[in-house]
Design an enzyme around this catalytic site. Structure first.
Site, PDB file in Angstrom:
ATOM      1  N   GLY A   1       2.192   7.038   3.100  1.00 49.89           N
ATOM      2  CA  GLY A   1       0.948   6.275   3.118  1.00 49.89           C
ATOM      3  C   GLY A   1       1.082   5.182   4.157  1.00 49.89           C
ATOM      4  O   GLY A   1       1.992   5.198   5.012  1.00 49.89           O
TER       5      GLY A   1
ATOM      6  N   LYS B   1       5.514  13.986  -0.760  1.00 51.27           N
ATOM      7  CA  LYS B   1       5.463  15.019  -1.813  1.00 51.27           C
ATOM      8  C   LYS B   1       4.511  16.155  -1.469  1.00 51.27           C
ATOM      9  O   LYS B   1       4.703  17.274  -1.898  1.00 51.27           O
ATOM     10  CB  LYS B   1       5.051  14.345  -3.122  1.00 51.27           C
TER      11      LYS B   1
ATOM     12  N   ALA C   1      -8.654   5.820   0.632  1.00 53.02           N
ATOM     13  CA  ALA C   1      -9.242   4.476   0.647  1.00 53.02           C
ATOM     14  C   ALA C   1     -10.572   4.516   1.390  1.00 53.02           C
ATOM     15  O   ALA C   1     -10.682   5.089   2.466  1.00 53.02           O
ATOM     16  CB  ALA C   1      -8.292   3.486   1.311  1.00 53.02           C
ATOM     17  N   GLN C   2     -11.574   3.910   0.789  1.00 54.27           N
ATOM     18  CA  GLN C   2     -12.921   4.042   1.346  1.00 54.27           C
ATOM     19  C   GLN C   2     -13.373   2.774   2.062  1.00 54.27           C
ATOM     20  O   GLN C   2     -13.632   2.760   3.256  1.00 54.27           O
ATOM     21  CB  GLN C   2     -13.926   4.318   0.206  1.00 54.27           C
TER      22      GLN C   2
ATOM     23  N   GLU D   1     -16.834  -7.802   0.251  1.00 56.81           N
ATOM     24  CA  GLU D   1     -16.610  -7.186  -1.060  1.00 56.81           C
ATOM     25  C   GLU D   1     -16.430  -8.288  -2.079  1.00 56.81           C
ATOM     26  O   GLU D   1     -16.382  -9.475  -1.736  1.00 56.81           O
ATOM     27  CB  GLU D   1     -15.380  -6.274  -1.024  1.00 56.81           C
TER      28      GLU D   1
ATOM     29  N   ASP E   1       6.422   7.948  -9.186  1.00 56.63           N
ATOM     30  CA  ASP E   1       7.814   8.430  -9.052  1.00 56.63           C
ATOM     31  C   ASP E   1       8.756   7.353  -8.505  1.00 56.63           C
ATOM     32  O   ASP E   1       9.875   7.182  -8.998  1.00 56.63           O
ATOM     33  CB  ASP E   1       7.894   9.624  -8.081  1.00 56.63           C
TER      34      ASP E   1
ATOM     35  N   HIS F   1     -10.849   0.063 -11.590  1.00 59.51           N
ATOM     36  CA  HIS F   1     -12.002  -0.084 -10.700  1.00 59.51           C
ATOM     37  C   HIS F   1     -13.262   0.058 -11.533  1.00 59.51           C
ATOM     38  O   HIS F   1     -13.376   0.985 -12.328  1.00 59.51           O
ATOM     39  CB  HIS F   1     -11.973   0.960  -9.581  1.00 59.51           C
TER      40      HIS F   1
ATOM     41  N   ARG G   1     -13.066  -7.994 -10.017  1.00 53.92           N
ATOM     42  CA  ARG G   1     -13.090  -6.625 -10.543  1.00 53.92           C
ATOM     43  C   ARG G   1     -12.870  -6.535 -12.048  1.00 53.92           C
ATOM     44  O   ARG G   1     -13.506  -5.736 -12.730  1.00 53.92           O
ATOM     45  CB  ARG G   1     -11.992  -5.804  -9.869  1.00 53.92           C
TER      46      ARG G   1
ATOM     47  N   HIS H   1      -6.978   2.216 -11.191  1.00 57.53           N
ATOM     48  CA  HIS H   1      -7.143   2.263  -9.740  1.00 57.53           C
ATOM     49  C   HIS H   1      -5.937   1.751  -8.980  1.00 57.53           C
ATOM     50  O   HIS H   1      -5.461   2.399  -8.050  1.00 57.53           O
ATOM     51  CB  HIS H   1      -8.375   1.416  -9.391  1.00 57.53           C
TER      52      HIS H   1
ATOM     53  N   ARG I   1      -5.837  -7.859  -7.935  1.00 59.73           N
ATOM     54  CA  ARG I   1      -5.873  -7.737  -6.480  1.00 59.73           C
ATOM     55  C   ARG I   1      -7.264  -8.020  -5.930  1.00 59.73           C
ATOM     56  O   ARG I   1      -8.268  -7.550  -6.467  1.00 59.73           O
ATOM     57  CB  ARG I   1      -5.479  -6.305  -6.106  1.00 59.73           C
TER      58      ARG I   1
ATOM     59  N   SER J   1      -5.018  -4.197  -0.175  1.00 56.71           N
ATOM     60  CA  SER J   1      -3.814  -3.371  -0.346  1.00 56.71           C
ATOM     61  C   SER J   1      -3.444  -2.574   0.903  1.00 56.71           C
ATOM     62  O   SER J   1      -2.261  -2.379   1.174  1.00 56.71           O
ATOM     63  CB  SER J   1      -3.922  -2.458  -1.561  1.00 56.71           C
ATOM     64  N   LEU J   2      -4.429  -2.119   1.665  1.00 58.49           N
ATOM     65  CA  LEU J   2      -4.064  -1.468   2.928  1.00 58.49           C
ATOM     66  C   LEU J   2      -3.347  -2.488   3.812  1.00 58.49           C
ATOM     67  O   LEU J   2      -2.335  -2.192   4.458  1.00 58.49           O
ATOM     68  CB  LEU J   2      -5.310  -0.923   3.638  1.00 58.49           C
TER      69      LEU J   2
HETATM   70  C1  LIG Z   1     -10.030   6.173  -4.056  1.00 59.11           C
HETATM   71  C2  LIG Z   1      -9.313   4.961  -3.562  1.00 59.11           C
HETATM   72  C3  LIG Z   1      -9.964   4.050  -2.749  1.00 59.11           C
HETATM   73  C4  LIG Z   1      -9.297   2.907  -2.269  1.00 59.11           C
HETATM   74  N1  LIG Z   1      -9.942   2.068  -1.409  1.00 59.11           N
HETATM   75  C5  LIG Z   1      -9.254   1.033  -0.861  1.00 59.11           C
HETATM   76  C6  LIG Z   1      -9.841   0.225   0.150  1.00 59.11           C
HETATM   77  O1  LIG Z   1     -10.989   0.428   0.557  1.00 59.11           O
HETATM   78  N2  LIG Z   1      -9.101  -0.796   0.667  1.00 59.11           N
HETATM   79  C7  LIG Z   1      -7.811  -1.063   0.271  1.00 59.11           C
HETATM   80  O2  LIG Z   1      -7.193  -2.002   0.784  1.00 59.11           O
HETATM   81  N3  LIG Z   1      -7.243  -0.294  -0.675  1.00 59.11           N
HETATM   82  C8  LIG Z   1      -7.909   0.752  -1.229  1.00 59.11           C
HETATM   83  N4  LIG Z   1      -7.312   1.539  -2.171  1.00 59.11           N
HETATM   84  C9  LIG Z   1      -5.905   1.270  -2.518  1.00 59.11           C
HETATM   85  C10 LIG Z   1      -5.005   1.700  -1.363  1.00 59.11           C
HETATM   86  O3  LIG Z   1      -5.482   2.909  -0.840  1.00 59.11           O
HETATM   87  C11 LIG Z   1      -3.561   1.890  -1.802  1.00 59.11           C
HETATM   88  O4  LIG Z   1      -3.127   0.836  -2.591  1.00 59.11           O
HETATM   89  C12 LIG Z   1      -2.648   1.988  -0.581  1.00 59.11           C
HETATM   90  O5  LIG Z   1      -3.145   2.946   0.302  1.00 59.11           O
HETATM   91  C13 LIG Z   1      -1.241   2.345  -1.015  1.00 59.11           C
HETATM   92  O6  LIG Z   1      -0.496   2.663   0.122  1.00 59.11           O
HETATM   93  P1  LIG Z   1       1.024   3.053  -0.020  1.00 59.11           P
HETATM   94  O7  LIG Z   1       1.519   3.330   1.341  1.00 59.11           O
HETATM   95  O8  LIG Z   1       1.727   2.029  -0.826  1.00 59.11           O
HETATM   96  O9  LIG Z   1       1.021   4.373  -0.934  1.00 59.11           O
HETATM   97  P2  LIG Z   1       0.188   5.729  -0.814  1.00 59.11           P
HETATM   98  O10 LIG Z   1      -0.817   5.693   0.240  1.00 59.11           O
HETATM   99  O11 LIG Z   1      -0.266   6.077  -2.178  1.00 59.11           O
HETATM  100  O12 LIG Z   1       1.297   6.778  -0.382  1.00 59.11           O
HETATM  101  C14 LIG Z   1       2.283   7.209  -1.280  1.00 59.11           C
HETATM  102  C15 LIG Z   1       3.098   8.295  -0.622  1.00 59.11           C
HETATM  103  O13 LIG Z   1       4.248   8.564  -1.425  1.00 59.11           O
HETATM  104  C16 LIG Z   1       4.415   9.954  -1.555  1.00 59.11           C
HETATM  105  N5  LIG Z   1       5.185  10.235  -2.759  1.00 59.11           N
HETATM  106  C17 LIG Z   1       4.875   9.981  -4.042  1.00 59.11           C
HETATM  107  N6  LIG Z   1       5.871  10.398  -4.857  1.00 59.11           N
HETATM  108  C18 LIG Z   1       6.832  10.927  -4.062  1.00 59.11           C
HETATM  109  C19 LIG Z   1       8.083  11.541  -4.303  1.00 59.11           C
HETATM  110  N7  LIG Z   1       8.591  11.707  -5.536  1.00 59.11           N
HETATM  111  N8  LIG Z   1       8.805  11.950  -3.244  1.00 59.11           N
HETATM  112  C20 LIG Z   1       8.323  11.825  -1.974  1.00 59.11           C
HETATM  113  N9  LIG Z   1       7.122  11.265  -1.688  1.00 59.11           N
HETATM  114  C21 LIG Z   1       6.402  10.813  -2.721  1.00 59.11           C
HETATM  115  C22 LIG Z   1       3.000  10.480  -1.564  1.00 59.11           C
HETATM  116  O14 LIG Z   1       2.998  11.854  -1.278  1.00 59.11           O
HETATM  117  C23 LIG Z   1       2.385   9.619  -0.462  1.00 59.11           C
HETATM  118  O15 LIG Z   1       2.709  10.132   0.798  1.00 59.11           O
HETATM  119  C24 LIG Z   1      -7.952   2.677  -2.658  1.00 59.11           C
HETATM  120  C25 LIG Z   1      -7.306   3.589  -3.481  1.00 59.11           C
HETATM  121  C26 LIG Z   1      -7.959   4.724  -3.934  1.00 59.11           C
HETATM  122  C27 LIG Z   1      -7.233   5.687  -4.807  1.00 59.11           C
END
Ligand SMILES: Cc1cc2nc3c(=O)[nH]c(=O)nc-3n(C[C@H](O)[C@H](O)[C@H](O)COP(=O)(O)OP(=O)(O)OC[C@H]3O[C@@H](n4cnc5c(N)ncnc54)[C@H](O)[C@@H]3O)c2cc1C
Length: 529
Positions: A4, A25, A36-37, A107, A207, A228, A274, A338, A373, A378-379
């Site tokens: 991510g 994964k 993320a939208q 927002e 995980d 959410h 929220r 969420h 939050r 979070s992005l």
């Molecule tokens: C529908 C939705 C809308 C959102 N909208 C917004 C927004 O507009 N603005 C904002 O700031 N935030 C938003 N968020 C929150 C934000 O998207 C996330 O908090 C942020 O993207 C998390 O990033 P990350 O890199 O920590 O993890 P993630 O992007 O969740 O990435 C996790 C990664 O870990 C991998 N993984 C998981 N388990 C394992 C394993 N056992 N072994 C290997 N790889 C694994 C997954 O495959 C993935 O690649 C939204 C979330 C959702 C669900």
């Protein structure tokens, strides 16, 4: 671990200095980031905006934001976003032209419009696309897709290796193998799948958090799960997120009597924090009898000066599948799990309490979000703390681990055992929603703990026979994360941010303006940061 925003940003930072293996994964685009939208918050207007962004972040966190972390987020955020733009992220601009001004929206709980977005409502997909493309230009970054980390190997008090396995849906065998490491970054995202109702994709099973806890790292603030307020609620449909930017553009919330109700809950109406909006919707949606529900709707019809199909193309296309349109219909909604504010406890530089193990993004808890939050932070957190974690991995310069190769080669589960695991997961998710959801109290949390214990025993019985599978590993992770959420929710006998206790409805700063620490033995301590 994870591709991510946090994992990819860290990989790019590390790539100039050595070999990086990014394990994910599923495919590179399956992450919370991809879905993320609404956008990414960034104070691009200079110092005054940075101060205001800090103030909004601290206010949303309900007395528990760790200020140094929030300061790092808001002050380094603009630079990290500028880098993204330089690396090819195309945010929406005035007139749709590359030379146009960046468009910004507002927002909930933001004091000014500072949310950048891409392709209307597909910001995460654009950030993910551009980061993957940029990371691919680095020859020292390798990707292992459809591969999961199933355990961390600890020797002499530090993480020295990780066990990887196939996560392919096409093979029952997971074929584990061991990879020695200098350091491991957990950027494996949140754990929305722990709840039956969630906006998170199926990979979000917690995980990384579970593996860190099992290896001995501390978790913090696990009771704070953000629900959410507006996930689509329609028979047979997924809990698709209806972004907060809809309310930012002027949407109302109405109950089944057609009343706009938020004025009874908060002066900021639909743009209240929220947790306030989510609880208001839950209360408006309660029927006369216990368990009975009444519909609650998002109403975009009062918004007249926005081309809704153009501004929200993804949401409009999704709703069209169910015969609904934003400018014509009331859209049925309900809250859904969420975002996890808690996670692996880290310092400001992404170091966990276990040497050799780092964490960033949603899997980590820096204290930046406190108890709640601020939308679209979070992005940004993934960018800022992904970079910081990578920099400390480089600074610590640990020697390469040299763990012995893995000696156990598990057998796959039978079809009956897999079905049993699925039923245990379903029960766990339902009980978490019922007993540790938006409104909690001691009796419900204790029921949740009993239900989680039954799930853990069922899973242990299968694992004891030397069996392993992707779903079994995910179920064990969800069970461990659920344990941490429940234990922390039981210990915090007050209401704050996203954690609401019916039996302790007030905030209690004297005893609980502190972070909860879960150390894996079921015990929870509280500490001031
Ligand atoms: C529908 C939705 C809308 C959102 N909208 C917004 C927004 O507009 N603005 C904002 O700031 N935030 C938003 N968020 C929150 C934000 O998207 C996330 O908090 C942020 O993207 C998390 O990033 P990350 O890199 O920590 O993890 P993630 O992007 O969740 O990435 C996790 C990664 O870990 C991998 N993984 C998981 N388990 C394992 C394993 N056992 N072994 C290997 N790889 C694994 C997954 O495959 C993935 O690649 C939204 C979330 C959702 C669900």
């Amino acid at each position: 671990m994870g591709a991510g925003v946090a994992g990819l940003r860290a990989a790019i930072e590390l790539a100039g200095h050595g070999d990086v293996l990014v394990v994910t994964k599923e495919s590179l685009s399956e992450s919370n980031t991809h879905y993320a939208q609404g956008g990414i918050a960034a104070a691009m207007e200079g110092d005054e905006d940075i101060v205001l962004h800090l103030g909004d972040t601290v206010a949303a966190g309900d007395g528990l934001v760790w200020r140094p972390a929030a300061q790092a987020l808001v002050s380094e955020g603009p630079l990290r976003v500028a880098e993204l733009i330089e690396w090819g992220t195309r945010f929406d601009r005035e007139g749709g032209k590359p030379s146009g001004q960046l468009l910004r929206t507002r927002e909930a709980a933001h004091s000014r419009p500072r949310i950048l977005h891409a392709n209307g409502d597909a910001t995460g997909a654009e950030i993910s696309r551009s980061l993957v493309a940029f990371a691919r230009t680095h020859p020292r970054i390798r990707f292992a897709e459809w591969t999961m980390v199933i355990s961390l190997v600890v020797a002499d008090g530090r993480v020295v290796a990780a066990d990887l396995a196939s996560a392919s849906p096409h093979s029952g065998k997971i074929n584990p193998y061991r990879v020695n490491t200098r350091s491991v970054l957990i950027a494996a995202g949140g754990a929305g799948q722990v709840y039956s109702d969630t906006t998170n994709p199926e990979v979000a099973t917690g995980d990384g958090i579970a593996l860190a806890a099992l290896a001995g790292a501390q978790l913090a603030d696990m009771e704070f799960y953000q629900f959410h307020p507006t996930a689509f609620f329609f028979p047979g449909a997924p809990r698709f997120l209806l972004s907060e930017t809809l309310r930012g553009e002027g949407a109302w919330l109405v109950n089944d009597r057609g009343q706009r109700f938020m004025e009874r809950y908060h002066p900021l109406l639909e743009l209240a924090p929220r947790d306030v909006v989510a609880r208001a919707i839950t209360r408006e949606g309660m029927g006369e009898a216990p368990g009975e529900t009444r519909p609650v709707y998002l109403d975009m019809r009062p918004v007249k000066n926005v081309d809704l199909r153009r501004r929200f193309p993804g949401i409009s296309a999704f709703l069209a599948q169910y015969g609904l349109a934003l400018d014509r219909d009331l859209i049925p909604i309900r809250p859904a799990a969420h975002y996890l504010m808690g996670g692996i406890k880290t310092d400001l530089a992404g170091r966990s309490s276990l040497p050799g193990l780092y964490a960033a993004g949603e899997a980590a808890c820096t204290g930046v979000h406190g108890a709640n939050r601020l939308a679209s932070n979070s992005l940004l957190e993934g960018l800022v703390f992904g970079t910081r974690a990578a920099q400390s991995m480089l600074a610590d310069a640990l020697p390469m681990g040299s763990a012995a190769t893995r000696e156990t080669f598990p057998a796959p589960l039978s079809a009956t055992e897999e079905a049993h695991v699925e039923s245990l997961i379903a029960r766990l998710r339902k009980s978490m929603w019922e007993y540790a959801g938006l409104l909690r109290e001691e009796s419900t949390v204790r029921l949740g703990l009993a239900s989680r214990q039954a799930c853990a025993s069922g899973l242990e019985e299968i694992a004891r026979q030397g069996r392993e599978s992707r779903r079994l590993a995910e179920a064990q992770a969800m069970s461990r994360v659920a344990d941490a959420i429940l234990a922390s929710a039981l210990a915090r006998t007050e209401s704050r941010g996203a954690h609401f206790r019916n039996d302790f409805p007030q905030r209690d700063d004297e005893n609980f303006q502190k972070h909860s620490i879960f150390s894996g033995d079921g015990k929870v301590a509280f500490e001031k940061w």
